[in-house]
Design an enzyme around this catalytic site. Structure first.
Site, PDB file in Angstrom:
ATOM      1  CG  HIS A  13       1.038  40.632  28.535  1.00 27.07           C
ATOM      2  ND1 HIS A  13       1.716  39.611  27.913  1.00 27.07           N
ATOM      3  CD2 HIS A  13       1.867  41.108  29.495  1.00 27.07           C
ATOM      4  CE1 HIS A  13       2.896  39.466  28.488  1.00 27.07           C
ATOM      5  NE2 HIS A  13       3.022  40.361  29.451  1.00 27.07           N
TER       6      HIS A  13
ATOM      7  CD  GLU B 154       5.495  37.910  30.324  1.00 26.85           C
ATOM      8  OE1 GLU B 154       5.582  38.544  29.254  1.00 26.85           O
ATOM      9  OE2 GLU B 154       5.042  38.409  31.369  1.00 26.85           O
TER      10      GLU B 154
ATOM     11  CD  GLU C 185       3.134  45.157  30.202  1.00 25.47           C
ATOM     12  OE1 GLU C 185       4.344  44.922  30.319  1.00 25.47           O
ATOM     13  OE2 GLU C 185       2.255  44.488  30.786  1.00 25.47           O
ATOM     14  CG  HIS C 186       5.744  42.552  26.128  1.00 27.01           C
ATOM     15  ND1 HIS C 186       6.873  41.779  26.182  1.00 27.01           N
ATOM     16  CD2 HIS C 186       5.017  42.227  27.220  1.00 27.01           C
ATOM     17  CE1 HIS C 186       6.836  41.007  27.265  1.00 27.01           C
ATOM     18  NE2 HIS C 186       5.710  41.252  27.904  1.00 27.01           N
TER      19      HIS C 186
END
Lengths: 466, 441
Positions: free
Chosen positions: A77, A157, A80-81
Site C-alpha cells: 500500500h 490514513e 501504491e502511494h
C-alpha cells in the site's frame, strides 16, 4: 487507496462487494470482450461498451498485502502511494495533474490480493493514461524525501481508518486470529510498528520485485475499439522488458481444529459481533457448485430487506439493531463466510451469537423454501442487468477475477451456475461449512468512553439553542 | 523522454470542448400538480425513478427533531395493502431495489427496477403505496426509534460526527438547517404515531413532489407512472419555503476534547444556494482551493508538502438556501495546531489573491474535460434530473454547464470568495485538539 475508501480495509464495503459479486455479466456472446497478451507478458483485456464517450483504464498488479513479509507489512500500500511521487519524466504530482488536466479522474487501491491503478477519461484520451502508467511501471523514482512525507500520510490514513474505528480494529484482530499461517492475517494498511520502521529501500525492493509487465493486467472498458487499444498498449507498454518474478510459495492455512475467539476492547457505546467460518472459493467457475450455493445462502440470510437474519433478529425478536452476512468467493487466498451483528440495547453479544447460531441450525435442519430460493435468484437476475450501468464495476470485476486466477470469460457461466443452485445444495453447504469447530468469533467489548471527553449530547441535545 | 515532450502530449488533449450529445430532457406536471423530469433511454432494460419531496430535515419543528427523517424511513415499512414484510418481498421478488436519502431540503425515494412490464408494474405500485398510504404501525415505530437511538449513541462517540454536528450548529444557529444536528435521544423517544401521520399529511403533497425518471420507458408510459405515483397525495399547497439564512458575522473557534488519536477540523460558513449568481465562480474557485483533489492548494499544503493529513478538502454544498461551505481534515493530535494554522493561512491567502491563471486553466480543463464522466451512467443522469426537477433549474442546465465554467474569470472568483467567504465570519470546530494545549499557552 489514496483518497477514496479502501475496498480492502472496510468491512461494510467488503460485504457490499460480496453481494455485488454474486452477479455475473450479462453477455449473450463474448463479442464485447477481447484479449491480447504482449510479448513481454502484459495481458490486455478490453470490454467494449458504447453507451457513453468514456473509457476506464485499470492496471492490476498481482501483488497485494498477502505477498508481504513480517516486518514490512503495509509496503504494498505504501508503494501504491509512492506511485504518484514521480518518475524522471513525470515529476512528483505531475501524474495526477496531467490526468486532471485531461478531465480525468484517477485513483488506486491496494487489497490483500492486488494493487490496482485506474483512470476514467473521455474515450479519445486513453493514450495519456497508458503513457503515464507505462512510465511509472518502469521508471519510478522513489525519492527518499518524498517517501519521508508520504509514510506520514499513510500513518494518518491508518489512524483515521483503523486506530480510531472500533469496528476496523475488531476486523484487524479477527483476521489475525482466524488466520494463523496465511499472510491474510496482516492488515492491508500494515501494522503501525512496521510503518514506523519502513524505509524507502523496502518500497524499492517491493517495486523491483512485482512491478513488471508480466505481473500485470490492463483492463479497459468503454467506448473503444479493441484493436486500437491493443495498438496503444503495444506502443506504450510493449517496450518494457519482462522480468523474472520472485518465486511464489504456496501459502497454506492449516486446517482449523477448534473454535477460536478474540475480544477487542475499545471505547464505544455498543458491542459488536463477527462470526466467520472458512469456506471454499471458486477454482473452476464452470464446474464448481459449492461457492454458488454459499452465495445463495448469503442471499437467503441477508440478500434483501425480508431476508432471514433481519426478519428474525431485528424485526421479530428485536435483539439486534444491525445484522448482515457476507461471502466473497473470488480471491487468491482462503475465504470466509461471515455474519456480523450489533446487539440491541439490553441484549448481550452472547444472546445474539446464539440467535445467529439458531438461524444457521434451522437451515441445516430444515433447509430453505422454494420461495426464498426464487427470490434470491430474481435478485441475481436483476443485479446482472443493473451492473451493466457501471463501466467501472464491469472493469473491476474482470480485474478481480484475473488476479484471483479465474477465467473472466466464465463470468457469464457463473450467473447461470447460480441460477442452477438447488435448495438441497444450500442446505448441504450450510451443514458442511458452518460448523462450530471451524468458527472464529470476534467481539467488540465497549470500554467506557474516556471521561467527559466524547459525550456530545449535552451540547447537541434537544432544545439546545446557542 | 523529456518533461517538455510530456507537456506537449498533454496540451493536444485540452483544446476542444468534449462532444457530448445533449440530453433530451422532457418536463411536465401531473394532473395533481407534481413536477416531472424525464429522459428516455433504451440502452439498458432498466428504469430508475427518484421521487423527491420538500420534506427534508429543515421541516422538523423544534421539539420534534428527527420527525422528518423517521417519517421518510417509516413510510417504506408498511403501506397500502402490504405489511413491512410484504413490501420487502414484493420488491425482492422482482429484483427491484428501493433506496433513499434525506438532507435539509429533500426527502427522496429512489427506485431501480427492470423495465419489463411485470417487474416494473409491481415495483412502481409498491412505491406508489409507500408515498401515498404509509401505515406507520406502532410496533414498527417503537422498534425503529430504538434502532435510531442506538445508532445515534454510537455515532456520537465518533469525532467526525461530533464535529460535523457542532459545525452545523455553529454556522446555522437557530436556522432549520441545523435541525439534523439537534436530534436527541429524549426527543426521538417522545415521537408518536400521530406525529408521523401529521408530518406525512402536511409535507408529502403533490405540489411538494418532483419526480425524475430515467430509462427504458416511453413518454406515455412515463406519464402514466408519474400520474400513478402522485395519485392520492394530499392536495393543497406545499408548506412554505425554507427561511433565508443569515450569516453570523462573528466567527468563533470551539475545541471539543476527544480521546481519538487524530484531531478533526471543521471550518466554514453558510456558502451557496442552488440558484446563485456566484454558483460557477465559487464552484470553479473551490476546485483550486480544496475541491480538485491533488490539484488543490489545501492538498498540496497540508498533505503533499507537510504529510499532515491523509484527507483534506473543501466543498460548497448548494441548497435551496445557503448550504454549507466547509474545509475539513484529520491529523494526529500532535500536529493539530500546525494543520489548523496551515489550513487557515491557505484559505486566507486564497481569499486575498484568488487563483493564478495557471490554476484557473487547470480547474477549467478538468471540469470541462471531465463533463462526459458526469453523465456516463443512468444512475448519474438520474441524480442530475432529480436536482434539476426538485430545484426547478432550467432544462438546459447541463447543456450550458461547460460554457458557464469556461466563462468564469479570475476576477469573478476573487470577488465571489471575498464576498461569500469573509474570514471574520468563518466558524471553526476542532474535535480533539493539541495535547497539553492549555499547558503550552
Amino acid at each position: 487507496m489514496r483518497v477514496l475508501r479502501s475496498f480492502s480495509n472496510d468491512t461494510t464495503m467488503r460485504m457490499l462487494a460480496c453481494l455485488l459479486l454474486s452477479f455475473g455479466l450479462a453477455l449473450n456472446a463474448q463479442a464485447d470482450l477481447a484479449e491480447r497478451t504482449l510479448g513481454n507478458g502484459l495481458k490486455v483485456i478490453v470490454k467494449t461498451d458504447h453507451r457513453a464517450p468514456v473509457v476506464v483504464s485499470q492496471v492490476w498488479y498481482r501483488a497485494g498485502s498477502m505477498d508481504e513479509s513480517y516486518g514490512t507489512t503495509g509496503v504494498a500500500h505504501v508503494l501504491e502511494h509512492m506511485m504518484f511521487k514521480g518518475t524522471q519524466a513525470v515529476p512528483a504530482g505531475e501524474f495526477s495533474k496531467q490526468i486532471a488536466a485531461a478531465g480525468g479522474r484517477e485513483n488506486a487501491f491496494t487489497s490483500r490480493d492486488h494493487t490496482a491503478y485506474f483512470q476514467t477519461l473521455q474515450k479519445d484520451r486513453l493514450a495519456l493514461a497508458f503513457k503515464l502508467e507505462a512510465d511509472r511501471m518502469a521508471n519510478l523514482t522513489l525519492a527518499p524525501e518524498e517517501f519521508a512525507k508520504e509514510i506520514q500520510v499513510v500513518m494518518e490514513e491508518r489512524r483515521m481508518r483503523t486506530d480510531d474505528e472500533p469496528h476496523a480494529l475488531l476486523y484487524e484482530n479477527f483476521m489475525a486470529t482466524a488466520f494463523e499461517a496465511h499472510p491474510y492475517r496482516h492488515p492491508v494498511i500494515g501494522w503501525m510498528g512496521d510503518l514506523k520502521n519502513m524505509t524507502v529501500a523496502d518500497a524499492r525492493a517491493w517495486y523491483r520485485h512485482w512491478y513488471a509487465p508480466n505481473n500485470a493486467t490492463v483492463v479497459v472498458a468503454g467506448d473503444v475499439e479493441p484493436e486500437q487499444v491493443f495498438a496503444l498498449a503495444e506502443q506504450y507498454f510493449g517496450p518494457i522488458p519482462a522480468r523474472t518474478l520472485p518465486e511464489r510459495k504456496p501459502l497454506v492455512e492449516p486446517e482449523q481444529s477448534g473454535m477460536k475467539s478474540v475480544v477487542t476492547r475499545a471505547p464505544a457505546k455498543l458491542p459488536y459481533l463477527l462470526m466467520a467460518w472458512p469456506a471454499p472459493k471458486l477454482s473452476d467457475p464452470a464446474k464448481d457448485w459449492e461457492p454458488y450455493a454459499l452465495e445463495v445462502l448469503a442471499g437467503v440470510l441477508d440478500g434483501n430487506a425480508s431476508a432471514r437474519l433481519s426478519q428474525r433478529l431485528v424485526k421479530e425478536r428485536k435483539i439486534a439493531t444491525e445484522v448482515s452476512a457476507g461471502y466473497d468467493d473470488a480471491a487468491r487466498g482462503p475465504v470466509q463466510f461471515m455474519l456480523d451483528a450489533t446487539p440491541a440495547e439490553g441484549h448481550s453479544v452472547g444472546e445474539v451469537q446464539a440467535a445467529l447460531k439458531h438461524e444457521i441450525v434451522r437451515i441445516q435442519r430444515d433447509g430453505i423454501s422454494g420461495k426464498e430460493l426464487q427470490r434470491v435468484k430474481a435478485q441475481v437476475l436483476a443485479g446482472q442487468v443493473f451492473q451493466r450501468d457501471s463501466l467501472f464495476y464491469q472493469a473491476m470485476q474482470i480485474g478481480e477475477w484475473v488476479t484471483a486466477g479465474l477465467d473472466y470469460r466464465l463470468l457469464k457461466q457463473r450467473f447461470e451456475r447460480i441460477r442452477a443452485v438447488t435448495a438441497e445444495q444450500v442446505q448441504e453447504v450450510a451443514k458442511r461449512y458452518l460448523v462450530d469447530d471451524k468458527l472464529t468469533v470476534a467481539t467488540l467489548d465497549p470500554l467506557p468512553l474516556p471521561e467527559g471527553k466524547a459525550e456530545a449530547s449535552t451540547m447537541m441535545g434537544d432544545g439546545h439553542v446557542r | 523522454m523529456s518533461a517538455k515532450q510530456w507537456f506537449g502530449v498533454l496540451l493536444c488533449g485540452l483544446l476542444a470542448l468534449p462532444v457530448q450529445a445533449a440530453l433530451n430532457i422532457q418536463r411536465w406536471q401531473t394532473s395533481q400538480g407534481a413536477r416531472v423530469v424525464f429522459v428516455e433511454n433504451h440502452d439498458l432494460p432498466i428504469l430508475d425513478i427518484s421521487a423527491d419531496f420538500a420534506a427534508g430535515t429543515a421541516y422538523d419543528r423544534p421539539g420534534q427533531y428527527g420527525v422528518a427523517s423517521l417519517t421518510r424511513h417509516l413510510m417504506g415499512l408498511g403501506a397500502g395493502a402490504w405489511s413491512e414484510r410484504a413490501i420487502a418481498e414484493r420488491l425482492a421478488d422482482v429484483g427491484a431495489s428501493l433506496g433513499g436519502s434525506i438532507d435539509g431540503d429533500r426527502a427522496s425515494f429512489e427506485l431501480r427496477t427492470l423495465s419489463s412490464v411485470a417487474e416494473r408494474e409491481q415495483a412502481v405500485a409498491t412505491l406508489a403505496a409507500i408515498l401515498q398510504r404509509p401505515h406507520f404501525p406502532k410496533p414498527v415505530i417503537e422498534r425503529e426509534k430504538a434502532r435510531t437511538i442506538a445508532g445515534l449513541k454510537e455515532a456520537r462517540t465518533q469525532p467526525e460526527v461530533i464535529g460535523a454536528e457542532a459545525f452545523q450548529i455553529a454556522i446555522y444557529g437557530d436556522h432549520p438547517y441545523s435541525a439534523a444536528s439537534r436530534v436527541g435521544e429524549a426527543g426521538l423517544a417522545k415521537l408518536r404515531q400521530a406525529d408521523f401521520i401529521d408530518f406525512h399529511r402536511r409535507h408529502y403533497r403533490a405540489k411538494a413532489l418532483s419526480i425524475a425518471l430515467m430509462g427504458d420507458v416511453s413518454r406515455a408510459q412515463a406519464e402514466a407512472i408519474a400520474e400513478q405515483l402522485a395519485d392520492g397525495l394530499p392536495a393543497g399547497e406545499a408548506p412554505a419555503a425554507i427561511a433565508r439564512v443569515t450569516v453570523n458575522p462573528v466567527g468563533k473557534t470551539q475545541v471539543l476534547p476527544h480521546y481519538a488519536t487524530q484531531s478533526h477540523l471543521f471550518m466554514g460558513l453558510p456558502g451557496l444556494k442552488r440558484e446563485d449568481a456566484d454558483y460557477f465562480p465559487l464552484l470553479v474557485g473551490n476546485y483550486v482551493l480544496g475541491g480538485g483533489g491533488f490539484d488543490s492548494r489545501l492538498m498540496k499544503e497540508i498533505r503533499q508538502q507537510r504529510g499532515l493529513a491523509y484527507s483534506v478538502y473543501s466543498y460548497f454544498s448548494p441548497m435551496a438556501e445557503l448550504g454549507p461551505f466547509q474545509i475539513g481534515l484529520q491529523t494526529k493530535r500532535e500536529s493539530t495546531d500546525e494543520a489548523v494554522r496551515v489550513a487557515r493561512e491557505t484559505l486566507r491567502r486564497y481569499v486575498d489573491e484568488g487563483p493564478s491563471d495557471e490554476e484557473l486553466t487547470q480547474a477549467k480543463n478538468n471540469m470541462i474535460g471531465g463533463f462526459p464522466l458526469r453523465l456516463d451512467s443512468n444512475k448519474k443522469i438520474l441524480g442530475y434530473l432529480s436536482v434539476i426537477g426538485f430545484y426547478r433549474l432550467p432544462s438546459d442546465w447541463l447543456d450550458s454547464y461547460m460554457a458557464k465554467i469556461a466563462a468564469v474569470t479570475r476576477d469573478d472568483i476573487v470577488q465571489a470568495f471575498r464576498q461569500r467567504v469573509p474570514l471574520s465570519a468563518v466558524q471553526t470546530v476542532i474535535v480533539g485538539g493539541q495535547p497539553n494545549a492549555a499547558a503550552a499557552k
